[in-house]
Every structure is written in C-alpha cells, then in structure tokens.
Design a protein around this motif. Sequence first.
Motif, mmCIF file in Angstrom:
data_model
loop_
_atom_site.group_PDB
_atom_site.id
_atom_site.type_symbol
_atom_site.label_atom_id
_atom_site.label_comp_id
_atom_site.label_asym_id
_atom_site.label_seq_id
_atom_site.Cartn_x
_atom_site.Cartn_y
_atom_site.Cartn_z
ATOM 1 N N ASP A 10 46.010 32.105 41.767
ATOM 2 C CA ASP A 10 44.808 32.809 41.328
ATOM 3 C C ASP A 10 44.688 32.734 39.800
ATOM 4 O O ASP A 10 45.493 33.335 39.086
ATOM 5 C CB ASP A 10 44.888 34.278 41.772
ATOM 6 N N PRO A 11 43.696 32.023 39.271
ATOM 7 C CA PRO A 11 43.569 31.920 37.815
ATOM 8 C C PRO A 11 43.312 33.259 37.135
ATOM 9 O O PRO A 11 43.683 33.445 35.974
ATOM 10 C CB PRO A 11 42.391 30.956 37.623
ATOM 11 N N GLU A 12 42.679 34.206 37.839
ATOM 12 C CA GLU A 12 42.448 35.523 37.247
ATOM 13 C C GLU A 12 43.781 36.214 36.930
ATOM 14 O O GLU A 12 43.885 36.959 35.961
ATOM 15 C CB GLU A 12 41.626 36.399 38.196
ATOM 16 N N VAL A 13 44.786 35.976 37.759
ATOM 17 C CA VAL A 13 46.106 36.560 37.547
ATOM 18 C C VAL A 13 46.940 35.693 36.604
ATOM 19 O O VAL A 13 47.581 36.189 35.680
ATOM 20 C CB VAL A 13 46.838 36.749 38.891
ATOM 21 N N VAL A 27 47.792 46.212 40.209
ATOM 22 C CA VAL A 27 49.102 45.560 40.170
ATOM 23 C C VAL A 27 49.303 44.822 38.849
ATOM 24 O O VAL A 27 50.376 44.895 38.237
ATOM 25 C CB VAL A 27 49.257 44.608 41.371
ATOM 26 N N VAL A 28 48.281 44.136 38.370
ATOM 27 C CA VAL A 28 48.399 43.441 37.090
ATOM 28 C C VAL A 28 48.610 44.444 35.959
ATOM 29 O O VAL A 28 49.369 44.193 35.017
ATOM 30 C CB VAL A 28 47.167 42.552 36.829
ATOM 31 N N ASP A 55 56.015 36.413 43.850
ATOM 32 C CA ASP A 55 55.429 35.277 44.559
ATOM 33 C C ASP A 55 54.080 35.687 45.139
ATOM 34 O O ASP A 55 54.018 36.462 46.087
ATOM 35 C CB ASP A 55 56.377 34.826 45.673
ATOM 36 N N GLU A 56 52.992 35.191 44.553
ATOM 37 C CA GLU A 56 51.633 35.520 44.995
ATOM 38 C C GLU A 56 51.484 37.035 45.205
ATOM 39 O O GLU A 56 51.070 37.487 46.275
ATOM 40 C CB GLU A 56 51.294 34.775 46.287
ATOM 41 N N PRO A 57 51.797 37.844 44.193
ATOM 42 C CA PRO A 57 51.850 39.302 44.393
ATOM 43 C C PRO A 57 50.500 39.953 44.672
ATOM 44 O O PRO A 57 50.460 41.095 45.137
ATOM 45 C CB PRO A 57 52.427 39.805 43.070
ATOM 46 N N THR A 58 49.414 39.245 44.386
ATOM 47 C CA THR A 58 48.081 39.814 44.631
ATOM 48 C C THR A 58 47.327 39.059 45.722
ATOM 49 O O THR A 58 46.144 39.297 45.936
ATOM 50 C CB THR A 58 47.242 39.804 43.337
ATOM 51 N N GLY A 59 48.023 38.161 46.429
ATOM 52 C CA GLY A 59 47.363 37.292 47.394
ATOM 53 C C GLY A 59 46.693 38.024 48.539
ATOM 54 O O GLY A 59 45.716 37.535 49.104
ATOM 55 N N ASN A 60 47.207 39.214 48.901
ATOM 56 C CA ASN A 60 46.641 39.980 50.016
ATOM 57 C C ASN A 60 45.831 41.192 49.550
ATOM 58 O O ASN A 60 45.553 42.085 50.351
ATOM 59 C CB ASN A 60 47.757 40.456 50.948
#
Length: 230
Positions: free
Chosen positions: A195-198, A175-176, A161-166
């Motif tokens: 995040d469209p990049e993710v 992380v990706v 859930d939003e793993p790169t949000g922070n």
Amino acid sequence: MSLLEFQNVFKIYGDLHALDDVSFTVDRGEWISIMGPSGSGKSTMMNMIGCMDKPTKGHILLDGVDVAKEPAKKLTDIRRDKIGLIFQQFHLVNYLTALENVMLAQYYHSIPDEQEAMEALERVGLAARAKHLPSQLSGGEQQRVCVARALINHPEIILADEPTGNLDDANEEIVVDLFRKLHEEGTTLIVVTHDPEVGDVAQRQIVLRNGRIARQTVNQNFTGHIRFTE
C-alpha cells in the motif's frame, strides 16, 4: 553500527533467485518500508529479517550477530528476544481475551505479567477492551492488540507484514499513527506493505523487483503522518 545489515544476500530455489545480491542497512530507531509487486521478494526478505529463514549466500547481521550462521534453536531465541512480529491476519487466539493474548507472548519469553500486559494495551488505547475476546473487537482493535503483543517483550525491531491489509482507511490511519508514536519513542520499524499510502509515510522506502533492490528513497518530508488523497 547499524542494527540490521544485509550483505550480498541471495535466496535461491532451483533456477529462481527470490533474492539476488541484496545489500542494505537499517539504523537503530529508523522507520523503513519494504515494497514491491507480488513475487518481488518482499516475503522472502521479511522471513529473513524475522529469522524464519536463512539466505543461500551472504550475511545478515542483526545487532552484530550474523544470523545466517546461527542454528535453528538460536534463531528461535533471537526472534523471541529481538523481534516483535505483526501480521496481516492478526493470529489472535479466539478463546483468549485481548489481555490474555498479550500475556501469551510473555509466556514464551519469560513470565506473564498482567500489569505489564495491561500497560501495553494502554499504549495502544485498548485498556477498556482488555477483557474482550477477538470476536468482540473490530479489525482495527484486533490489529492494535497485535501491536501490543509485539511490544510486550521490548524488541529491538518491530517487523510488520501488511499490517493494514485488512483494515479500512480509518483504522489504517490509527495503526499508522501508532507506528509514528513508536518511532518517536525510538523503536525501529520495518513495515512490509503493498500500500503506497502506508509505505510512503516511512523515513525510507526500499522497493524490490525480481529479487533485487530497484530503488531506495529517503522521505525528505518525513512526518510519520498518513495522508489520504481523494
């Protein structure tokens, strides 16, 4: 047979249809992203995939079991055994080391195994940081501990859930890249992100709007590598 299948799923709160007749499948080993604006139904869908909520109507098949019909205790067992959760806010225990945080997930599943937990940290490149507290780790390192914790019980699905949000761009890319490696190993990945990049690096993108699937897009150029544009 698909690993996950939503069949005409509704989630209704009074007059609000948080999910409105949603159907889709996820194959074993697939990497999908779930996207959409705030209020589109992403969190509701994530909670149902993670067996934290049930639909008002419809069926959700997880590895052949209709979890929409299972009692709460059974859902807890399914979530523990089948799903590895990764959150935006990390949810690490502040007074436990990275290694102990990973072992904590084992405690709720079976028996803590320090060697196995260390191997999970090695997979995410954090063996040298095993004895560090969360406050001694960067945001990217904390998220990688979360990935190790999610992996430790060998789940069928990694649900993020939003793993790169922070995270900043550099840690987001790390992380990706971890997700790419997990996908190459056959792990099923479901990533909920704004995040469209993710979202764009997944094999398939499911876009929600007003509780419905607005579109599903297959990534014809799938490589699993994130690409940042200037």
